[in-house]
Design an enzyme around this catalytic site. Structure first.
Site, PDB file in Angstrom:
ATOM      1  N   ARG A 168       0.850  -1.198   0.000  1.00 45.96           N
ATOM      2  CA  ARG A 168       0.000   0.000   0.000  1.00 45.96           C
ATOM      3  C   ARG A 168       0.889   1.253   0.000  1.00 45.96           C
ATOM      4  O   ARG A 168       1.531   1.572   0.994  1.00 45.96           O
ATOM      5  CB  ARG A 168      -0.928   0.034   1.216  1.00 45.96           C
ATOM      6  CG  ARG A 168      -1.758   1.310   1.279  1.00 45.96           C
ATOM      7  CD  ARG A 168      -2.964   1.222   2.193  1.00 45.96           C
ATOM      8  NE  ARG A 168      -2.644   1.106   3.603  1.00 45.96           N
ATOM      9  CZ  ARG A 168      -3.542   1.215   4.594  1.00 45.96           C
ATOM     10  NH1 ARG A 168      -4.819   1.409   4.296  1.00 45.96           N
ATOM     11  NH2 ARG A 168      -3.184   1.085   5.841  1.00 45.96           N
ATOM     12  N   ASP A 449      -3.980   3.224  14.337  1.00 44.32           N
ATOM     13  CA  ASP A 449      -3.125   3.792  13.301  1.00 44.32           C
ATOM     14  C   ASP A 449      -3.653   5.176  12.965  1.00 44.32           C
ATOM     15  O   ASP A 449      -4.469   5.735  13.705  1.00 44.32           O
ATOM     16  CB  ASP A 449      -3.040   2.871  12.087  1.00 44.32           C
ATOM     17  CG  ASP A 449      -4.363   2.727  11.336  1.00 44.32           C
ATOM     18  OD1 ASP A 449      -5.358   3.402  11.705  1.00 44.32           O
ATOM     19  OD2 ASP A 449      -4.412   1.946  10.371  1.00 44.32           O
TER      20      ASP A 449
END
Length: 558
Positions: A168, A449
């Site tokens: 990603r 996160d």
């Protein structure tokens, strides 16, 4: 030493010998070519985001696009057939790109591993370039790691049961400040994608898989089209057939939810499906409608996957993906194993089981976990309920989702002081860790996160903006939130002691969080707000085209 320098490219940052192989002149030329070709389009699409936000702020609600109705209504087109290593994706593990994590994730028994340069990675220069080294070594099966504290060695398992690697890159809104092309910072998306692709694409095909990606933060099908154009040119440049790349798009913005068909269509030769990026999706709903009091949400813990707007989003994603013959991936459960508390651990793991059971029964083809210990739990649930490699054949033709369904934020729940303090704690602790170079942090027995930190600070902003009331009838004001923030920081300082506290980044974290919770100033992303804090004084390095290593020229404060 050759004077043939990569034209127009300046690298800001010290470069080790291992990193110099990643930043070879050929690789730098490759990413610079992509940047020059596509950065103008990227910038115009970012400006389109600004204009779209202005329309929403003026009361215009999103809807399915009339100009692309033909794509949605046409039942004949399909995405790409599942690629090798991506047919069965029932459990995917995600995490940052540090060396130990890469080895453990590939070894843990998950079907795939999403190596993340985005929300679980603090984008320091060292993290990003070392991450590229680690992924290259993983694909070449040479990666090893020795823990300097314990002496424990980590290597890839020898039985061949290694997860398929997906990568990603960072989102379109981010730039890599350490690389300048023709006087402007390079797109972080192109930088992350380009370096990985250049060094690994042919090797991944050789080992039986391919160059596979997850695409974050997309807000329109035009942004997916840009990725598809980049994929085509990248494959042409190194001589791979078009369609070798496969990409799964995270539907983690409310605007992308209205363009799922179109996003798959734009990427159809390269599409490997869509994913329910649930935490960023909640953040996007708050952010996009933050000026509209009708979209005020209760405590984060009350915004579950079964509330109306989240349930509609899941059902539409599964139906859309399966209609187009591609995977519909489930999202991340934030729970992690809890040591030294058996009862709390059981409660947390029961939540994971319930979440994964909901996903497989809804029609998802796979799911995400953030911790290796959760892989078996998720596998057991999917193995029991999914007897085929995927369930793309489950069409969900019964599903009917309207624009109003996607916007139905009538969520049962409440705003409590406990919820406010929890958001302050998560936002503060995550920002402090991020400033120290850590992008994935366990907080209060949840893996946090950037996405979950974004929810926390955005809810605080939203509640202050609209003077929300708590369950004890207290009005949420900026002054109240700043008082609670002071109390949280004081509590942390008392617990650590002055010496340890002064060695932390909590004072900076407090300053940044305080700027984001008053209902006034609002940064589009925490990561862009904080990025300058992790850019230090670096050396300029110009890359020699024949030596592939840096030539230190001068000191420059970035």
């Amino acid at each position: 030493m050759s004077n043939n320098i990569v034209p127009g490219v300046i690298i800001l940052g010290s470069v080790t010998p291992a990193q110099a192989k990643i930043l070879s002149p050929e690789a730098v030329q490759f990413v610079a070519t992509l940047h020059r070709a596509f950065n103008p389009t990227r910038k115009s699409l970012l400006q389109a985001r600004v204009l779209r936000q202005q329309a929403i702020d003026n009361g215009q609600l999103p809807d399915f696009l009339p100009e692309t109705a033909e794509i949605r209504e046409n039942d004949t087109w399909r995405g790409a057939h599942p690629a090798p290593g991506l047919i069965d994706r029932r459990v995917e593990i995600t995490g940052p790109v540090d060396r130990k994590m890469v080895i453990n994730a590939l070894n843990c028994g998950a079907y795939t591993y999403m190596a993340d340069f985005e929300d679980s990675n603090a984008p320091t220069w060292e993290n990003n370039i070392d991450g590229q080294v680690n992924l290259r070594d993983a694909n070449y099966r040479t990666i090893t790691y020795t823990n300097p504290a314990t002496g424990k060695n980590y290597t890839l398992r020898k039985d061949g049961k290694i997860a398929t690697l997906l990568v990603r890159p960072r989102g379109w809104h981010l730039e890599e400040a350490h690389v300048s092309v023709d006087g402007e910072p390079i797109s972080a998306s192109i930088f992350d994608f380009g370096l990985y692709f250049f060094h690994n694409a042919k090797k991944t095909v050789e080992i039986g898989i391919g160059p596979y990606f997850y695409l974050p933060k997309i807000e329109s099908h035009l942004e997916a089209r840009l990725w598809n154009d980049i994929f085509n040119v990248a494959q042409d440049l190194i001589g791979l057939p078009r369609g070798t790349i496969r990409a799964t798009v995270l539907i983690e913005t409310i605007l992308a939810a209205f363009e799922m068909d179109e996003i798959i269509y734009e990427l159809r030769e390269h599409s490997s499906g869509l994913n329910c990026g649930r935490w960023d999706y909640i953040f996007s709903v708050i952010k996009k409608f933050r000026h509209n009091k009708n979209f005020v949400l209760p405590n984060r813990s009350d915004v579950t996957m079964t509330v109306p707007f989240m349930d509609a989003y899941v059902r539409l994603l599964i139906k859309t993906c399966h209609r187009r013959g591609v995977h519909a991936m489930g999202g991340m459960a934030a729970q992690i194993p809890i040591k030294n508390d058996a009862q709390a651990n059981k409660a947390a793991l029961d939540k994971v089981r319930a979440d994964k059971l909901r996903e497989v029964k809804a029609g998802h083809d796979g799911t995400w976990v953030a911790h290796p210990d959760l892989v078996k739990i998720a596998l057991d649930i999917f193995n029991e309920n999914l007897k085929t490699p995927n369930q793309i054949f489950v069409r969900r033709e019964d599903v009917k989702v309207t624009a109003l369904d996607l916007l139905n934020t009538n969520v049962p729940g409440s705003i409590t002081e406990s919820g406010i303090r929890g958001n302050i704690s998560v936002g503060l602790t995550y920002i402090e860790s991020w400033l120290r170079g850590l992008g994935c942090v366990p907080i209060h027995n949840l893996m946090e996160d950037a996405a979950t930190a974004e929810i926390s600070r955005s809810q605080l902003w939203q509640w202050a903006k609209h003077h929300a009331r708590t369950t004890d009838n207290k009005i949420v004001t900026p002054e109240y939130l700043l008082k609670l923030l002071d109390e949280e920081v004081a509590s942390i300082e008392k617990g650590l002691g002055p010496g340890k506290f002064n060695a932390t980044k909590y004072p900076q974290a407090k300053r940044y969080l305080a700027s984001q919770i008053t209902g006034k100033d609002y940064a589009e992303f925490l990561t862009t707000l904080l990025y300058s804090e992790i850019i230090s004084t670096q050396s300029i390095w110009l890359l020699s085209s024949d030596l592939g290593q840096g030539i230190e020229m001068e000191e420059l404060a970035v």
